[in-house]
Design an enzyme around this catalytic site. Structure first.
Site, short mmCIF file in Angstrom:
data_model
loop_
_atom_site.label_atom_id
_atom_site.label_comp_id
_atom_site.label_asym_id
_atom_site.label_seq_id
_atom_site.Cartn_x
_atom_site.Cartn_y
_atom_site.Cartn_z
N THR A 59 34.02 -37.99 -121.40
CA THR A 59 32.81 -37.40 -122.13
C THR A 59 31.63 -37.80 -121.14
O THR A 59 31.87 -38.45 -120.24
CB THR A 59 32.67 -38.02 -123.44
OG1 THR A 59 32.31 -39.43 -123.36
CG2 THR A 59 33.76 -37.98 -124.15
N CYS A 60 30.40 -37.38 -121.71
CA CYS A 60 29.15 -37.61 -120.74
C CYS A 60 28.87 -39.21 -120.84
O CYS A 60 28.29 -39.52 -120.00
CB CYS A 60 28.09 -36.86 -121.27
SG CYS A 60 27.76 -36.68 -122.95
N ASN A 61 29.56 -40.02 -122.03
CA ASN A 61 29.19 -41.40 -121.89
C ASN A 61 30.29 -42.25 -121.38
O ASN A 61 30.03 -43.58 -121.54
CB ASN A 61 28.93 -41.72 -123.39
CG ASN A 61 27.25 -41.23 -123.59
OD1 ASN A 61 26.46 -41.32 -122.66
ND2 ASN A 61 27.12 -41.03 -124.87
N ARG A 62 31.45 -41.57 -121.19
CA ARG A 62 32.77 -42.34 -120.66
C ARG A 62 33.86 -41.50 -120.13
O ARG A 62 33.70 -40.42 -120.18
CB ARG A 62 33.36 -43.09 -122.20
CG ARG A 62 33.87 -42.30 -123.12
CD ARG A 62 34.48 -43.05 -124.39
NE ARG A 62 33.25 -43.24 -125.08
CZ ARG A 62 33.12 -44.55 -125.26
NH1 ARG A 62 33.87 -45.67 -124.89
NH2 ARG A 62 32.18 -44.87 -126.03
N SER A 129 30.26 -45.48 -129.53
CA SER A 129 29.25 -44.48 -129.05
C SER A 129 27.90 -45.19 -128.78
O SER A 129 27.45 -46.04 -129.17
CB SER A 129 29.10 -43.29 -130.06
OG SER A 129 30.47 -42.66 -130.06
N GLU A 134 27.94 -40.90 -134.35
CA GLU A 134 27.61 -39.47 -134.06
C GLU A 134 29.10 -38.95 -134.25
O GLU A 134 30.25 -39.52 -134.05
CB GLU A 134 27.15 -39.38 -132.71
CG GLU A 134 27.65 -40.11 -131.35
CD GLU A 134 28.88 -39.45 -130.85
OE1 GLU A 134 28.86 -38.17 -130.85
OE2 GLU A 134 29.45 -40.03 -129.89
N PRO A 135 28.92 -37.63 -134.41
CA PRO A 135 30.41 -36.96 -134.77
C PRO A 135 31.00 -36.16 -133.64
O PRO A 135 32.39 -35.83 -133.71
CB PRO A 135 30.06 -35.86 -135.99
CG PRO A 135 28.60 -35.61 -135.43
CD PRO A 135 28.06 -36.65 -135.14
N GLU A 212 27.98 -28.87 -125.21
CA GLU A 212 28.04 -29.34 -126.98
C GLU A 212 26.84 -29.92 -127.10
O GLU A 212 25.96 -29.55 -128.22
CB GLU A 212 29.24 -30.26 -127.05
CG GLU A 212 29.50 -30.41 -128.66
CD GLU A 212 29.83 -28.88 -129.30
OE1 GLU A 212 29.63 -28.81 -130.37
OE2 GLU A 212 30.23 -27.91 -128.67
#
Lengths: 489, 295
Positions: A59-62, A129, A134-135, A212
């Site tokens: 994902t953009c964070n991990r 997160s 957050e979903p 997204e």
């Protein structure tokens, strides 16, 4: 079987390194190639094909890499830390020459078994997160799972792990208020916009890309009543699809991706979330635009990883650029709420992780059971054959029946001990007492299928349905024999 | 009782307002603003009494002049606060009013002997316009400082508050502390009206109103000066320094209108302009009062 998770996230690393990793696993094909190469390198390093299952969460964070490695810290592999081996291989693969950089190595975390399960459930439940509660993360994990299934990278362990994580996340969402009012990136973006602009309702938004996060942020801005929204994407169809999603909002215009530049002169807020691997908006391009805008401020939000807007742009006056890390840090500094809910959620996660590890530990006893049965079966057959006619058809049934009778109690105890976390001794004891030779790593795919069936049967047995167990015993005994024959081959 | 001792009343009340803002736990801002308004009323009464003493001729001592200036500034601050609903502006701007009040308290209070009889209406217009212009630029200076600080926060992305926790400490840990700086400091972070665009707009408004006032004030001043000294040609330092100040604001206004200059650079120019005003005031009132024709 060991579960190993290694990777980096927004807490452990900065955006530059996440970008670098993200570029190497940006597409489905790249991810598949990545898994293939990691497995190959691992085999070269250890000399064994031990990675049985794998998945990538990106994902953009991990960026996290999940592996199920056969064999545990017992036996031959006692001194090998597979977690460290995999981490080394991944860093080497991703960063090449920079492999030895200590700072870089520290950015990668490695979790094993219970810790890994706990971590994974936390991630799925959005406790790890950037914005707690957050979903989006669950959807992203589901996508990762589908992809791993598509490439046939998952198996018994990871299938169960993913499904359990979905269940756990659902429990966390329904049983706690963690997601009641999440401080999301979109919320933060709107609040930041309010620090720049006096009245958002007369501002125009340009949505670059249909990622997204960008989509969600755009919807949030629409809720705040922005006057107009321009949507653009390289694939025009996606932009059209997004515009359709915003059917309650009329002031939307789809523009050609090559013409987004013209809109930069009128748009006040730019949301960028494309999948491009380089800067789309560059420093030298934005300067003339600011002049054309007569210095009216422009707020740029870059939610994409790798970043799509040159960070240098922030130095230009009246231009305010925030990337995902900046927003994350702001949120983190602002969040002292919901900690209590997070504590509740962690209790749920603990419960579910324990449940999962119990199930996983019960898998460890399967090879012991198989070998033990095989051994007893063999001895009985040999001894009985000495005294009874070899061709007696009932001999096999008698042997199986006696084996079941003798081993029912010890097997049940070994399994229970394993689930109760004191099983290692009993398993070891059984191995020593009966001189069992277990090499878990060498179990072939076919054998695993048989094991799975046995495991299911054993699960039925632990429910106390002895009659049922006894009825199905011959079938599973045959399976065990088949398994042993395969091994012998 | 010497008249200037009355100046001390608003000074004390203003300080009291800030003390209330820091100490009071529930709705401190409401109490603060009430005290500010109350002080303003007191200040107005003192101003009227002071001007009445000199029959509203505006040939008044320097201390009363500065006191009058502080009153105009407070009036402008309150008007801006009500007009733009930027309530926290009072918190930031009142210190400069207090500073002016302190200066007025320590300023000499000797009577001015008008050298020449001039048209009193022109003199009143000159003083009121110049003081209004100065006050507007003083406010612009404060707004520019806030702008620069706010912009710096946004550019550096540090200490940005996006959640208003209502200044309440749910854990109750720091409830008992008299000076809970973290809690009180929130007032300086969470002004809802403190977006850059509004600050810039207010700054522009100050410029738009202040510049004509200053221009007209200077023109009348030059006319009065020429009438006083019978010659326009004799250029005095006050006129030069006023002209420089005027030029700074003229450039600022021109750049804003023609090239859309705004934001940081506009704020910097506003600050520079205000420094020039301080110099002008210093020159004219203290250092070389003779250049202003005050002696």
């Amino acid at each position: 079987m060991e579960i190993i998770i290694t990777g980096l996230n927004h807490k452990s690393s900065d955006i530059i390194h996440r970008e670098e990793v993200s570029k190497k696993i940006l597409t489905k094909e790249l991810r598949n190639e990545f898994i293939f190469n990691i497995k190959r390198l691992f085999n070269e390093e250890t000399g064994k094909q031990l990675i049985q299952e794998s998945a990538i969460i990106s994902t953009c964070n991990r960026a996290e890499f999940i592996f199920a490695v056969s064999g545990n810290s017992s036996g031959d592999n006692k001194n090998i830390d597979y977690g460290a081996v995999i981490k080394n291989i991944i860093i080497k693969y991703l960063f090449g020459d920079n492999f030895g950089n200590e700072e870089l190595r520290n950015m990668f975390y490695t979790y094993k078994n219970f810790e890994a399960i706990l971590h994974f459930f936390k991630v799925a439940s959005s406790l790890d997160s950037m914005i707690i509660g957050e979903p989006q993360i669950l959807g992203q994990i589901k996508e990762s799972y589908n992809e791993a299934c598509e490439f046939k990278n998952t198996g018994l362990i990871l299938n169960k792990l993913f499904h359990k994580s979905f269940y756990c996340a659902k429990r966390v969402r329904t049983e706690t208020k963690i997601a009641a009012a999440p401080v999301s990136i979109s919320y933060a973006a709107v609040e930041l916009a309010k620090k720049i602009f006096n009245d958002i309702s007369n501002k125009k938004v340009l949505l670059l890309g249909t990622g997204e996060m960008g989509k969600i942020a755009a919807k949030h801005f629409i809720k705040q009543g922005v006057s107009e929204i321009f949507i653009t994407n390289r694939t025009r169809e996606k932009a059209v699809k997004l515009a359709e999603e915003l059917d309650g909002y009329d002031s939307k215009t789809i523009i050609d991706f090559n013409e987004y530049y013209k809109i930069l002169t009128v748009a006040d807020i730019v949301l960028c979330s494309t999948g491009a691997d380089s800067y789309i908006i560059k420093y030298e391009d934005i300067q003339p635009i600011i002049k054309m805008r007569k210095q009216r401020p422009i707020f740029l939000i870059d939610i994409s990883v790798p970043r799509n807007i040159d960070p240098e742009i922030n130095k230009i006056s009246n231009v305010y650029l925030f990337d995902i890390d900046d927003i994350g840090k702001i949120i983190e500094n602002n969040l002292d709420v919901r900690q209590q809910e997070a504590d509740f959620a962690e209790k749920i996660i603990d419960e579910e992780a324990e449940d999962f590890i119990n199930w996983k530990n019960s898998l460890n006893v399967v090879p012991i059971i198989v070998n033990l049965r095989n051994k007893v079966n063999g001895i009985l057959s040999a001894e009985l054959c000495k005294y009874i006619n070899n061709k007696d058809e009932n001999i096999e049934a008698i042997v199986n029946s006696i084996t079941n009778k003798i081993l029912h109690e010890p097997i049940t105890k070994i399994k229970r001990a394993e689930v109760d976390f004191n099983g290692l001794n009993l398993m070891e004891a059984a191995k020593i007492l009966f001189d069992l030779d277990i090499n878990i790593g060498s179990i072939s795919q076919e054998n695993k299928e048989i094991e799975k069936e046995i495991l299911n049967a054993e699960e039925d047995g632990t429910d106390g349905d002895n009659a049922n167990n006894a009825n199905s015993a011959p079938y599973y005994n045959n399976k065990i024999i088949q398994l042993n024959n395969n091994k012998a081959k | 009782m010497i008249f200037k001792n009355y100046y001390f009343i608003p000074i004390l009340l203003f300080f009291l307002s800030y003390a209330v803002l820091y100490i009071k736990k529930n709705n401190p801002y409401n109490s603060f603003i009430f005290l500010i308004y109350f002080t303003f009323v007191i200040q107005s009464v003192i101003v009227i009494a002071g001007l009445d003493k000199y029959h509203f001729t505006m040939i008044i001592p320097i201390d009363l002049m500065i006191f009058f200036n502080s009153w105009i500034l407070m009036l402008i601050v309150i008007l801006f606060e009500l007009l733009y609903k930027a309530k926290y502006i009072v918190i930031y701007a009142t210190p400069i009013v207090i500073a002016a009040l302190l200066v007025s308290y320590f300023a000499p209070s000797m009577d001015i002997n008008a050298i020449l009889k001039v048209d009193s209406w022109l003199l009143i217009a000159h003083i009121v316009l110049i003081l209004t212009g100065d006050s507007l630029f003083a406010l612009a200076f404060i707004l520019s400082l806030i702008y620069i600080l706010q912009e710096r926060k946004l550019k550096l992305k540090k200490n940005l508050k996006i959640i208003n926790s209502g200044n309440k400490n749910s854990s109750g840990k720091n409830e008992g502390r008299l000076f809970n700086f973290r809690r009180n400091f929130n007032y300086f972070n969470l002004g809802k009206g403190y977006n850059l665009e509004l600050l810039d707009n207010m700054n522009y408004q100050c410029l738009k109103l202040g510049f004509p006032a200053l221009t007209a004030g200077i023109v009348i001043g030059i006319y009065l000066s020429s009438a006083l000294f019978k010659s326009v040609a004799s250029v005095k330092p006050i006129e030069i320094i006023s002209l420089i100040t005027w030029l700074i604001y003229a450039i600022l206004l021109h750049e804003r209108v023609a090239k859309g200059l705004r934001g940081n650079k506009a704020a910097m120019l506003s600050i520079a302009g205000f420094i020039m005003i301080i110099l002008t005031v210093g020159f004219s009132l203290y250092l070389f009062p003779e250049f202003h024709g005050l002696k």
